[in-house]
Design a protein around this motif. Structure first.
Motif, PDB file in Angstrom:
ATOM      1  N   ARG A 126       0.837  -1.209   0.000  1.00 13.12           N
ATOM      2  CA  ARG A 126       0.000   0.000   0.000  1.00 13.12           C
ATOM      3  C   ARG A 126       0.864   1.249   0.000  1.00 13.12           C
ATOM      4  O   ARG A 126       0.589   2.214  -0.731  1.00 13.12           O
ATOM      5  CB  ARG A 126      -0.921  -0.009   1.221  1.00 13.12           C
ATOM      6  N   TYR A 127       1.889   1.253   0.824  1.00 14.73           N
ATOM      7  CA  TYR A 127       2.761   2.426   0.894  1.00 14.73           C
ATOM      8  C   TYR A 127       3.504   2.641  -0.417  1.00 14.73           C
ATOM      9  O   TYR A 127       3.835   3.793  -0.762  1.00 14.73           O
ATOM     10  CB  TYR A 127       3.733   2.277   2.052  1.00 14.73           C
ATOM     11  N   ALA A 128       3.743   1.573  -1.127  1.00 17.98           N
ATOM     12  CA  ALA A 128       4.428   1.721  -2.411  1.00 17.98           C
ATOM     13  C   ALA A 128       3.567   2.493  -3.397  1.00 17.98           C
ATOM     14  O   ALA A 128       4.068   3.293  -4.209  1.00 17.98           O
ATOM     15  CB  ALA A 128       4.775   0.348  -2.979  1.00 17.98           C
ATOM     16  N   ASP A 129       2.244   2.280  -3.346  1.00 15.06           N
ATOM     17  CA  ASP A 129       1.341   3.026  -4.222  1.00 15.06           C
ATOM     18  C   ASP A 129       1.149   4.465  -3.734  1.00 15.06           C
ATOM     19  O   ASP A 129       1.046   5.407  -4.548  1.00 15.06           O
ATOM     20  CB  ASP A 129      -0.018   2.319  -4.285  1.00 15.06           C
ATOM     21  N   LEU A 130       1.070   4.657  -2.414  1.00 12.87           N
ATOM     22  CA  LEU A 130       0.830   5.991  -1.869  1.00 12.87           C
ATOM     23  C   LEU A 130       2.025   6.918  -2.028  1.00 12.87           C
ATOM     24  O   LEU A 130       1.855   8.144  -2.196  1.00 12.87           O
ATOM     25  CB  LEU A 130       0.444   5.890  -0.389  1.00 12.87           C
ATOM     26  N   VAL A 131       3.222   6.377  -1.958  1.00  9.44           N
ATOM     27  CA  VAL A 131       4.406   7.229  -2.057  1.00  9.44           C
ATOM     28  C   VAL A 131       4.549   7.809  -3.453  1.00  9.44           C
ATOM     29  O   VAL A 131       5.172   8.868  -3.655  1.00  9.44           O
ATOM     30  CB  VAL A 131       5.670   6.451  -1.655  1.00  9.44           C
ATOM     31  N   LYS A 132       3.898   7.168  -4.436  1.00  8.26           N
ATOM     32  CA  LYS A 132       3.990   7.669  -5.807  1.00  8.26           C
ATOM     33  C   LYS A 132       3.181   8.955  -5.982  1.00  8.26           C
ATOM     34  O   LYS A 132       3.505   9.796  -6.822  1.00  8.26           O
ATOM     35  CB  LYS A 132       3.481   6.594  -6.774  1.00  8.26           C
ATOM     36  N   ILE A 133       2.101   9.095  -5.167  1.00 11.22           N
ATOM     37  CA  ILE A 133       1.271  10.314  -5.266  1.00 11.22           C
ATOM     38  C   ILE A 133       1.512  11.243  -4.084  1.00 11.22           C
ATOM     39  O   ILE A 133       0.711  12.143  -3.815  1.00 11.22           O
ATOM     40  CB  ILE A 133      -0.214   9.923  -5.341  1.00 11.22           C
ATOM     41  N   ASN A 134       2.612  10.960  -3.348  1.00 11.49           N
ATOM     42  CA  ASN A 134       3.020  11.782  -2.212  1.00 11.49           C
ATOM     43  C   ASN A 134       1.976  11.798  -1.107  1.00 11.49           C
ATOM     44  O   ASN A 134       1.819  12.790  -0.374  1.00 11.49           O
ATOM     45  CB  ASN A 134       3.336  13.217  -2.645  1.00 11.49           C
ATOM     46  N   ALA A 135       1.217  10.672  -0.996  1.00  9.62           N
ATOM     47  CA  ALA A 135       0.216  10.560   0.063  1.00  9.62           C
ATOM     48  C   ALA A 135       0.872  10.210   1.397  1.00  9.62           C
ATOM     49  O   ALA A 135       0.327  10.500   2.464  1.00  9.62           O
ATOM     50  CB  ALA A 135      -0.844   9.522  -0.294  1.00  9.62           C
ATOM     51  N   VAL A 136       2.019   9.573   1.353  1.00 12.89           N
ATOM     52  CA  VAL A 136       2.830   9.255   2.539  1.00 12.89           C
ATOM     53  C   VAL A 136       4.243   9.714   2.256  1.00 12.89           C
ATOM     54  O   VAL A 136       4.646   9.879   1.110  1.00 12.89           O
ATOM     55  CB  VAL A 136       2.792   7.749   2.867  1.00 12.89           C
ATOM     56  N   SER A 137       4.939   9.912   3.352  1.00 14.66           N
ATOM     57  CA  SER A 137       6.319  10.368   3.175  1.00 14.66           C
ATOM     58  C   SER A 137       7.221   9.210   2.740  1.00 14.66           C
ATOM     59  O   SER A 137       6.891   8.024   2.879  1.00 14.66           O
ATOM     60  CB  SER A 137       6.827  10.972   4.478  1.00 14.66           C
ATOM     61  N   LYS A 138       8.354   9.600   2.213  1.00 15.48           N
ATOM     62  CA  LYS A 138       9.345   8.594   1.800  1.00 15.48           C
ATOM     63  C   LYS A 138       9.825   7.785   2.990  1.00 15.48           C
ATOM     64  O   LYS A 138      10.060   6.570   2.879  1.00 15.48           O
ATOM     65  CB  LYS A 138      10.513   9.323   1.134  1.00 15.48           C
ATOM     66  N   GLN A 139       9.954   8.408   4.137  1.00 17.54           N
ATOM     67  CA  GLN A 139      10.424   7.716   5.336  1.00 17.54           C
ATOM     68  C   GLN A 139       9.433   6.643   5.780  1.00 17.54           C
ATOM     69  O   GLN A 139       9.814   5.546   6.166  1.00 17.54           O
ATOM     70  CB  GLN A 139      10.636   8.716   6.466  1.00 17.54           C
ATOM     71  N   GLU A 140       8.148   6.956   5.701  1.00 17.19           N
ATOM     72  CA  GLU A 140       7.136   5.975   6.091  1.00 17.19           C
ATOM     73  C   GLU A 140       7.169   4.759   5.162  1.00 17.19           C
ATOM     74  O   GLU A 140       7.002   3.622   5.591  1.00 17.19           O
ATOM     75  CB  GLU A 140       5.750   6.627   6.067  1.00 17.19           C
ATOM     76  N   PHE A 141       7.401   5.019   3.880  1.00 13.76           N
ATOM     77  CA  PHE A 141       7.500   3.889   2.940  1.00 13.76           C
ATOM     78  C   PHE A 141       8.720   3.037   3.247  1.00 13.76           C
ATOM     79  O   PHE A 141       8.645   1.809   3.215  1.00 13.76           O
ATOM     80  CB  PHE A 141       7.560   4.418   1.513  1.00 13.76           C
ATOM     81  N   ASP A 142       9.844   3.693   3.560  1.00 17.03           N
ATOM     82  CA  ASP A 142      11.064   2.933   3.870  1.00 17.03           C
ATOM     83  C   ASP A 142      10.863   2.085   5.116  1.00 17.03           C
ATOM     84  O   ASP A 142      11.322   0.923   5.180  1.00 17.03           O
ATOM     85  CB  ASP A 142      12.238   3.890   4.065  1.00 17.03           C
ATOM     86  N   ASP A 143      10.183   2.623   6.113  1.00 20.37           N
ATOM     87  CA  ASP A 143       9.946   1.845   7.342  1.00 20.37           C
ATOM     88  C   ASP A 143       9.061   0.627   7.048  1.00 20.37           C
ATOM     89  O   ASP A 143       9.282  -0.461   7.579  1.00 20.37           O
ATOM     90  CB  ASP A 143       9.289   2.731   8.395  1.00 20.37           C
ATOM     91  N   ALA A 144       8.035   0.813   6.229  1.00 25.96           N
ATOM     92  CA  ALA A 144       7.148  -0.301   5.888  1.00 25.96           C
ATOM     93  C   ALA A 144       7.887  -1.374   5.090  1.00 25.96           C
ATOM     94  O   ALA A 144       7.689  -2.581   5.315  1.00 25.96           O
ATOM     95  CB  ALA A 144       5.947   0.225   5.104  1.00 25.96           C
ATOM     96  N   ASP A 145       8.733  -0.931   4.175  1.00 22.53           N
ATOM     97  CA  ASP A 145       9.495  -1.901   3.368  1.00 22.53           C
ATOM     98  C   ASP A 145      10.488  -2.671   4.242  1.00 22.53           C
ATOM     99  O   ASP A 145      10.655  -3.886   4.082  1.00 22.53           O
ATOM    100  CB  ASP A 145      10.219  -1.160   2.246  1.00 22.53           C
ATOM    101  N   ALA A 146      11.125  -1.982   5.188  1.00 20.99           N
ATOM    102  CA  ALA A 146      12.070  -2.654   6.089  1.00 20.99           C
ATOM    103  C   ALA A 146      11.358  -3.649   6.984  1.00 20.99           C
ATOM    104  O   ALA A 146      11.858  -4.767   7.254  1.00 20.99           O
ATOM    105  CB  ALA A 146      12.811  -1.617   6.929  1.00 20.99           C
ATOM    106  N   ALA A 147      10.139  -3.287   7.467  1.00 22.86           N
ATOM    107  CA  ALA A 147       9.365  -4.209   8.301  1.00 22.86           C
ATOM    108  C   ALA A 147       8.980  -5.459   7.521  1.00 22.86           C
ATOM    109  O   ALA A 147       8.967  -6.584   8.057  1.00 22.86           O
ATOM    110  CB  ALA A 147       8.133  -3.507   8.829  1.00 22.86           C
TER     111      ALA A 147
END
Length: 409
Positions: A126-147
């Motif tokens: 989900r964060y991968a799709d949201l980061v493309k439209i700047n709905a979430v920050s890049k840091q939040e996406f990185d944390d989700a991917d690391a988890a």
């Protein structure tokens, strides 16, 4: 008077003729008495299979000392001592309770890790799709991917823990590593064992086939190698050398074996090389540690000269000696060099030639060298087959001895 003179002269001539004939007969009898009859064999060349009889001992084809790979209390012994077992058969059962619990815990941990992985994967997608439209920050996406990646690693770790627990649980069943005959058990049910302990639970030995280790001196090995290189012995390099066994009681083992290899080093203490042969042992007649004598086939000597052992005597120094009949029927004592014993014959390396006649019977009659003999083929001596005639007086005595006195009425 003239008639009497003629008769007297004829009588004298007749007497002289008779005397001459008597002298000739005596000379012939003396000559016949000097020619001693002996049995001889003629030296010949033949093809001989060369063998060596070497001492050795039997060794199992495979040996496995059974030890536990996990610790615990032995609950059962599932084999009969001295029986044949097959690879994979269960021999002992160790108490599996604690290992079963560890396995169940590992399985639960794996299930928890897989559930966490599913949640982390969905969030990362989900964060991968949201980061493309700047709905979430890049840091939040990185944390989700690391988890998500951490959850994947946790699942793999849980799977490894489950496999380790499964292996330890399986090790509570101590199985046979090889097929063979099992020995006595050194542990009974109720005994506490530990993983990789120094004392084995029992031992399994594979007896069919079985090894026979024999020793040969380095001098004999070098001689054999030299004879093969020079062509005295011929071998078939495509086939392994054949071997036979002579047991401790003198009987020949019914199965034929083959030579596997020879050791690459010489024992410095004994100067011996170890040779290993393998033999089939379907009835387990051969047991490890038995003393045997192995008869190894070395090669074929196509120009061997062999003579009967009865033709060989020894001189005062112990050197081998033969009695040869010369072409003029005289005897000659001659030293020879013998290589080895082949059955009831000697293999001769020098001293005699093909076609010569050797005395094998009547040697005790030859009192001095150079006397004249009457050679006949061995086994055909007349003096050995004819029975001496009894004297007339002896015949009468024998006849009287045969007459039985009449029974008294």
């Amino acid at each position: 008077m003239q008639y009497r003179t003629i008769r007297l002269g004829a009588f004298v001539l007749a007497a002289l003729a008779l005397a001459s004939c008597g002298k000739q007969d005596a000379a012939q009898q003396q000559a016949g008495a000097q020619a001693v009859e002996v049995g001889v064999v003629e030296v010949a060349m033949r093809k001989v299979v060369m063998t060596s009889e070497l001492p050795g001992r039997t060794n199992p084809y495979q040996v496995a000392e059974v030890r536990p790979q996990v610790g615990g209390i032995i609950l059962q012994r599932l084999f009969k001592e001295g029986a044949d077992v097959r690879r994979g058969d269960t021999l002992y059962q160790i108490d599996p309770a604690t290992y079963q619990a560890t396995y169940n815990s590992a399985v639960a941990t794996q299930a928890k890790a897989e559930a966490t992985l599913a949640s982390a994967k969905s969030r990362a997608e989900r964060y991968a799709d949201l980061v493309k439209i700047n709905a979430v920050s890049k840091q939040e996406f990185d944390d989700a991917d690391a988890a998500h990646k951490q959850a994947v690693a946790d699942v793999e770790s849980a799977k490894a823990a489950v496999e380790n627990a499964r292996i330890n649980l399986a090790y509570t069943k101590v199985t046979a590593p090889i097929s063979g005959r099992i020995g006595k058990s050194d542990f009974t049910p109720g005994a506490l064992v530990t993983a990789s302990q120094p004392v084995a639970l029992t031992k399994i030995q594979q007896l069919d086939p079985i090894y026979v280790d024999v020793t040969q001196s380095s001098v004999e090995w070098l001689r054999l190698k030299r004879e093969i290189e020079t062509g005295i012995l011929k071998t078939d390099n495509k086939k392994q050398a054949k071997a036979k066994l002579k047991l401790e009681d003198g009987q020949m083992y019914p199965h034929e074996g083959k030579l596997e290899f020879s050791d690459v080093t010489v024992d410095q203490a004994t100067g011996m090389i170890t040779l290993r042969a393998v033999f089939p042992n379907p009835k387990h007649d051969l047991l490890p540690g038995m003393y045997v004598r192995a008869v190894l086939e070395e090669g074929v000597n196509e120009q061997a000269i062999t003579i009967p052992q009865t033709a060989v005597s020894r001189d005062q120094k112990g050197a081998p000696l033969v009695t040869v009949v010369t072409p003029d029927n005289k005897i000659e004592r001659r030293n020879i060099a013998v290589d080895r014993e082949i059955g009831n014959e000697w293999l001769v390396s020098s001293g005699v030639k093909v076609g010569e006649k050797l005395v094998v019977e009547g040697i005790q009659r030859l009192t001095m060298p150079g006397i004249t003999v009457n050679p006949v083929p061995a086994g055909q001596m007349k003096s050995a087959t004819e029975k001496p005639k009894a004297a007339a007086g002896d015949e009468k005595n024998d006849a009287r001895a045969d007459v039985k006195p009449a029974a008294k009425k």
